[in-house]
Design a protein around this motif. Structure first.
Motif, PDB file in Angstrom:
ATOM      1  N   SER A 110      46.100  37.669  34.212  1.00  0.00           N
ATOM      2  CA  SER A 110      46.946  38.769  33.727  1.00  0.00           C
ATOM      3  C   SER A 110      46.610  40.069  34.440  1.00  0.00           C
ATOM      4  N   SER A 111      45.809  39.973  35.470  1.00  0.00           N
ATOM      5  CA  SER A 111      45.382  41.175  36.200  1.00  0.00           C
ATOM      6  C   SER A 111      46.051  41.291  37.559  1.00  0.00           C
ATOM      7  N   PHE A 112      47.281  40.860  37.658  1.00  0.00           N
ATOM      8  CA  PHE A 112      48.040  40.881  38.904  1.00  0.00           C
ATOM      9  C   PHE A 112      48.669  42.252  39.130  1.00  0.00           C
ATOM     10  N   THR A 113      48.646  42.708  40.387  1.00  0.00           N
ATOM     11  CA  THR A 113      49.370  43.941  40.731  1.00  0.00           C
ATOM     12  C   THR A 113      49.796  43.901  42.189  1.00  0.00           C
ATOM     13  N   SER A 114      50.909  44.567  42.476  1.00  0.00           N
ATOM     14  CA  SER A 114      51.309  44.742  43.874  1.00  0.00           C
ATOM     15  C   SER A 114      50.407  45.826  44.454  1.00  0.00           C
ATOM     16  N   VAL A 115      50.078  45.708  45.738  1.00  0.00           N
ATOM     17  CA  VAL A 115      49.149  46.643  46.366  1.00  0.00           C
ATOM     18  C   VAL A 115      49.807  47.387  47.516  1.00  0.00           C
ATOM     19  N   SER A 116      50.454  46.657  48.421  1.00  0.00           N
ATOM     20  CA  SER A 116      50.957  47.277  49.650  1.00  0.00           C
ATOM     21  C   SER A 116      52.211  46.554  50.128  1.00  0.00           C
ATOM     22  N   LEU A 117      53.139  47.341  50.710  1.00  0.00           N
ATOM     23  CA  LEU A 117      54.329  46.759  51.328  1.00  0.00           C
ATOM     24  C   LEU A 117      54.070  46.400  52.781  1.00  0.00           C
ATOM     25  N   ALA A 118      53.238  47.181  53.471  1.00  0.00           N
ATOM     26  CA  ALA A 118      52.941  46.938  54.889  1.00  0.00           C
ATOM     27  C   ALA A 118      51.454  47.180  55.134  1.00  0.00           C
ATOM     28  N   PRO A 119      50.679  46.121  55.239  1.00  0.00           N
ATOM     29  CA  PRO A 119      51.046  44.709  55.149  1.00  0.00           C
ATOM     30  C   PRO A 119      51.335  44.320  53.700  1.00  0.00           C
ATOM     31  N   PRO A 120      52.046  43.208  53.500  1.00  0.00           N
ATOM     32  CA  PRO A 120      52.362  42.790  52.130  1.00  0.00           C
ATOM     33  C   PRO A 120      51.122  42.228  51.430  1.00  0.00           C
ATOM     34  N   LEU A 121      50.608  42.983  50.457  1.00  0.00           N
ATOM     35  CA  LEU A 121      49.397  42.595  49.735  1.00  0.00           C
ATOM     36  C   LEU A 121      49.624  42.682  48.231  1.00  0.00           C
ATOM     37  N   VAL A 122      49.028  41.754  47.503  1.00  0.00           N
ATOM     38  CA  VAL A 122      48.946  41.793  46.055  1.00  0.00           C
ATOM     39  C   VAL A 122      47.486  41.552  45.697  1.00  0.00           C
ATOM     40  N   SER A 123      47.154  41.783  44.429  1.00  0.00           N
ATOM     41  CA  SER A 123      45.781  41.504  44.011  1.00  0.00           C
ATOM     42  C   SER A 123      45.753  40.866  42.638  1.00  0.00           C
ATOM     43  N   ILE A 124      44.685  40.128  42.402  1.00  0.00           N
ATOM     44  CA  ILE A 124      44.346  39.631  41.076  1.00  0.00           C
ATOM     45  C   ILE A 124      42.851  39.869  40.890  1.00  0.00           C
ATOM     46  N   CYS A 125      42.407  39.859  39.655  1.00  0.00           N
ATOM     47  CA  CYS A 125      40.977  39.953  39.362  1.00  0.00           C
ATOM     48  C   CYS A 125      40.535  38.622  38.778  1.00  0.00           C
ATOM     49  N   VAL A 126      39.391  38.141  39.249  1.00  0.00           N
ATOM     50  CA  VAL A 126      38.865  36.847  38.843  1.00  0.00           C
ATOM     51  C   VAL A 126      37.456  37.042  38.306  1.00  0.00           C
ATOM     52  N   ALA A 127      37.158  36.455  37.163  1.00  0.00           N
ATOM     53  CA  ALA A 127      35.813  36.541  36.588  1.00  0.00           C
ATOM     54  C   ALA A 127      34.808  35.893  37.533  1.00  0.00           C
ATOM     55  N   ASN A 128      33.659  36.531  37.680  1.00  0.00           N
ATOM     56  CA  ASN A 128      32.609  35.981  38.539  1.00  0.00           C
ATOM     57  C   ASN A 128      32.193  34.584  38.095  1.00  0.00           C
ATOM     58  N   GLU A 129      32.282  34.311  36.798  1.00  0.00           N
ATOM     59  CA  GLU A 129      31.856  33.019  36.251  1.00  0.00           C
ATOM     60  C   GLU A 129      32.921  31.931  36.387  1.00  0.00           C
ATOM     61  N   SER A 130      34.079  32.246  36.955  1.00  0.00           N
ATOM     62  CA  SER A 130      35.154  31.262  37.081  1.00  0.00           C
ATOM     63  C   SER A 130      34.688  30.052  37.882  1.00  0.00           C
ATOM     64  N   ALA A 131      34.897  28.878  37.301  1.00  0.00           N
ATOM     65  CA  ALA A 131      34.594  27.640  38.013  1.00  0.00           C
ATOM     66  C   ALA A 131      35.754  27.235  38.916  1.00  0.00           C
ATOM     67  N   THR A 132      36.934  27.778  38.658  1.00  0.00           N
ATOM     68  CA  THR A 132      38.131  27.425  39.426  1.00  0.00           C
ATOM     69  C   THR A 132      38.243  28.223  40.713  1.00  0.00           C
ATOM     70  N   TRP A 133      37.844  29.503  40.688  1.00  0.00           N
ATOM     71  CA  TRP A 133      38.041  30.351  41.860  1.00  0.00           C
ATOM     72  C   TRP A 133      37.384  29.804  43.118  1.00  0.00           C
ATOM     73  N   PRO A 134      36.136  29.302  43.103  1.00  0.00           N
ATOM     74  CA  PRO A 134      35.562  28.768  44.350  1.00  0.00           C
ATOM     75  C   PRO A 134      36.404  27.643  44.948  1.00  0.00           C
ATOM     76  N   ARG A 135      37.009  26.839  44.097  1.00  0.00           N
ATOM     77  CA  ARG A 135      37.878  25.756  44.568  1.00  0.00           C
ATOM     78  C   ARG A 135      39.146  26.321  45.201  1.00  0.00           C
TER      79      ARG A 135
END
Length: 179
Positions: free
Chosen positions: A51-76
């Motif tokens: 739920s931490s998604f945001t648009s960041v930049s149009l040029a270059p096209p970038l978006v961001s999310i925030c991921v908990a350091n303890e996430s077991a899914t993110w490394p995968r």
């Protein structure tokens, strides 16, 4: 001419105890969209909700999310060549909960498709973005992940799912613009 003041300003007090429960309740005052971040790991989908998604930049096209350091899914997910970011739509409450689960088959009952690059996209989403990881920035107990958008498709007539006050909500109408 400056705007007209309707009331005198008052001094207010703020809570100085910034504990996790108070922070969560306060952050919950801000409504946000909810997304799925998914990719193909071999022939199996892997993914998570955010739920931490945001648009960041149009040029270059970038978006961001925030991921908990303890996430077991993110490394995968980080190791995959492409990630699909799907903006959840109204009616995706179950899919969002499923992809946020710690255990079990996160994709059970969740319709999905994939791109030739291996980005997994949730069916009937409000928007799809195919991304690659551009950068990760440590940020307390989370990481800010910048994603470079390589391809996308939007469905403007589809209403997004909204997360507010620790509950899923729906958009209900337009706000009348002031003149």
């Amino acid at each position: 001419m400056a705007g007209t003041r309707t009331a005198a300003a008052q001094r207010v007090g703020l809570l100085t105890e910034v504990d996790p429960a108070t922070l969560r309740r306060t952050y919950g005052c801000f409504p946000s969209g909810v997304v799925a971040l998914c990719g193909l790991d071999g022939t199996e989908p892997a993914g998570m909700s955010a739920s931490s998604f945001t648009s960041v930049s149009l040029a270059p096209p970038l978006v961001s999310i925030c991921v908990a350091n303890e996430s077991a899914t993110w490394p995968r997910l980080r190791a995959l060549p492409a990630l699909g970011l799907s903006v959840f739509a109204e009616g995706h409450e179950g899919a969002c909960r499923s992809l946020a689960a710690k255990d079990g088959d996160r994709f059970a009952g969740v319709g999905w498709s994939y791109t030739s690059a291996g980005a997994v996209l949730i069916d009937r989403a409000a928007a799809w973005l195919e991304c690659v990881v551009a950068e990760e920035v440590p940020a307390g107990d989370h990481r800010i992940v910048l994603l470079h958008v390589r391809a996308l498709r939007s469905f403007p007539g589809t209403s997004p799912l909204v997360f507010h006050g620790s509950r899923f909500r729906r958009l209900t109408g337009r706000v009348q613009e002031e003149r």
